[in-house]
Design a protein around this motif. Structure first.
Motif, PDB file in Angstrom:
ATOM      1  N   PHE A  20       0.910  -0.942  -0.070  1.00 43.01           N
ATOM      2  CA  PHE A  20      -0.192   0.146   0.039  1.00 43.01           C
ATOM      3  C   PHE A  20       0.627   1.410   0.306  1.00 43.01           C
ATOM      4  O   PHE A  20       2.257   1.149   0.870  1.00 43.01           O
ATOM      5  N   ARG A  21       0.707   2.123  -0.691  1.00 42.12           N
ATOM      6  CA  ARG A  21       1.126   3.485  -0.095  1.00 42.12           C
ATOM      7  C   ARG A  21       0.382   4.896  -0.018  1.00 42.12           C
ATOM      8  O   ARG A  21      -0.644   4.730  -0.400  1.00 42.12           O
ATOM      9  N   LYS A  22       1.061   5.899   0.528  1.00 42.26           N
ATOM     10  CA  LYS A  22       0.424   6.840   1.055  1.00 42.26           C
ATOM     11  C   LYS A  22      -0.002   8.027  -0.747  1.00 42.26           C
ATOM     12  O   LYS A  22       0.786   7.682  -1.028  1.00 42.26           O
ATOM     13  N   PRO A  23      -1.131   8.249  -0.594  1.00 39.35           N
ATOM     14  CA  PRO A  23      -2.299   9.095   0.331  1.00 39.35           C
ATOM     15  C   PRO A  23      -3.208   8.245   0.135  1.00 39.35           C
ATOM     16  O   PRO A  23      -3.935   8.191   0.651  1.00 39.35           O
ATOM     17  N   ASN A  24      -2.691   6.671  -0.636  1.00 37.25           N
ATOM     18  CA  ASN A  24      -4.250   6.179  -0.937  1.00 37.25           C
ATOM     19  C   ASN A  24      -5.233   5.699   0.450  1.00 37.25           C
ATOM     20  O   ASN A  24      -3.974   5.556   1.937  1.00 37.25           O
ATOM     21  N   ALA A  25      -6.235   5.901   0.368  1.00 37.04           N
ATOM     22  CA  ALA A  25      -7.402   5.586   2.008  1.00 37.04           C
ATOM     23  C   ALA A  25      -6.657   4.201   2.577  1.00 37.04           C
ATOM     24  O   ALA A  25      -6.304   3.957   3.834  1.00 37.04           O
ATOM     25  N   ASP A  26      -6.719   3.280   1.968  1.00 39.05           N
ATOM     26  CA  ASP A  26      -6.764   1.668   1.542  1.00 39.05           C
ATOM     27  C   ASP A  26      -5.073   1.609   3.287  1.00 39.05           C
ATOM     28  O   ASP A  26      -4.902   1.090   3.726  1.00 39.05           O
ATOM     29  N   ILE A  27      -3.922   2.445   3.209  1.00 45.47           N
ATOM     30  CA  ILE A  27      -3.239   2.262   3.898  1.00 45.47           C
ATOM     31  C   ILE A  27      -3.486   2.655   4.926  1.00 45.47           C
ATOM     32  O   ILE A  27      -2.899   1.682   5.918  1.00 45.47           O
ATOM     33  N   TYR A  28      -4.359   3.476   5.174  1.00 40.77           N
ATOM     34  CA  TYR A  28      -3.990   3.741   6.646  1.00 40.77           C
ATOM     35  C   TYR A  28      -5.823   3.349   7.471  1.00 40.77           C
ATOM     36  O   TYR A  28      -5.556   2.750   8.627  1.00 40.77           O
ATOM     37  N   GLU A  29      -6.232   2.562   6.301  1.00 36.68           N
ATOM     38  CA  GLU A  29      -7.283   1.823   7.027  1.00 36.68           C
ATOM     39  C   GLU A  29      -6.828   0.972   6.881  1.00 36.68           C
ATOM     40  O   GLU A  29      -7.099  -0.104   8.114  1.00 36.68           O
TER      41      GLU A  29
END
Length: 202
Positions: free
Chosen positions: A139-148
């Motif tokens: 995963f990579r920022k800023p994609n929401a899935d990395i925070y989720e």
């Protein structure tokens, strides 16, 4: 109440020269980053292609270069890691008031350079309860899935998390999920001043 501190790595702990990579690649003959190159960079950062594939891609675009020169140019973004930031982190770990998590967009060549050139990397990593690098978790920022991913993995409530990152796009994405943020300015701010800068959260 903040229970978890979520840290970026570059320009939070280790200093970066973000313009250096393009500057050094330009010396090798690169005229500009094409959309295809940006796509390869992101795939590499997400661990979707190997270092060998990544380097060979750039060699095909910059015929006068070679793997050694390309790797040196690619890693030129990485500067020094001030000791006082490690000491700040070690103090946080010792006090044990917060869960400490690292969340970084980092690729294999960069982290390999850091392991070789930052003498206290092992001590740094051991301060964290979890240590997430984009190329390892895909995963990579800023994609929401990395925070989720982080929120779900550690059963975190967003309003109990403070995320520190130097890239506004990344902090805005986290903020949209209800996470508290500090968009740190590496030119004027230092992570060691966290508690005075964000005192309203503690």
């Amino acid at each position: 109440m903040i229970k978890t501190l979520l840290f970026d790595f570059g320009d939070v702990f280790i200093n970066l020269d973000k313009a250096a990579t393009f500057r050094e690649l330009k010396k090798l003959g690169l005229e500009d980053f094409s959309s295809g190159m940006m796509e390869q960079n992101q795939l590499y950062e997400m661990g979707k292609i190997s270092s060998e594939e990544f380097v060979n891609f750039y060699i095909s675009k910059i015929p006068e270069s070679n793997s050694k020169k390309l790797i040196i140019a690619w890693n030129s973004i990485l500067l020094d890691f001030p000791q006082h930031r490690l000491e700040f982190l070690q103090q946080l770990k010792e006090e044990n008031k917060y869960q400490l998590i690292l969340l970084s967009n980092t690729n294999d060549l960069h982290i390999s350079w850091i392991k070789e050139n930052v003498s206290f990397f092992t001590e740094f990593k051991s301060c964290f309860d979890a240590f997430y690098l984009s190329h390892e978790i895909n995963f990579r920022k800023p994609n929401a899935d990395i925070y989720e991913f982080v929120l779900e993995k550690h059963q975190l409530q967003p309003n109990e998390v403070l995320f520190i990152d130097d890239t506004q796009e990344n902090t805005e994405a986290a903020k949209s999920l209800g996470i508290h943020t500090w968009n740190i300015d590496p030119n004027t701010e230092d992570v060691v001043d966290l508690f005075s800068t964000k005192s309203e959260l503690f």
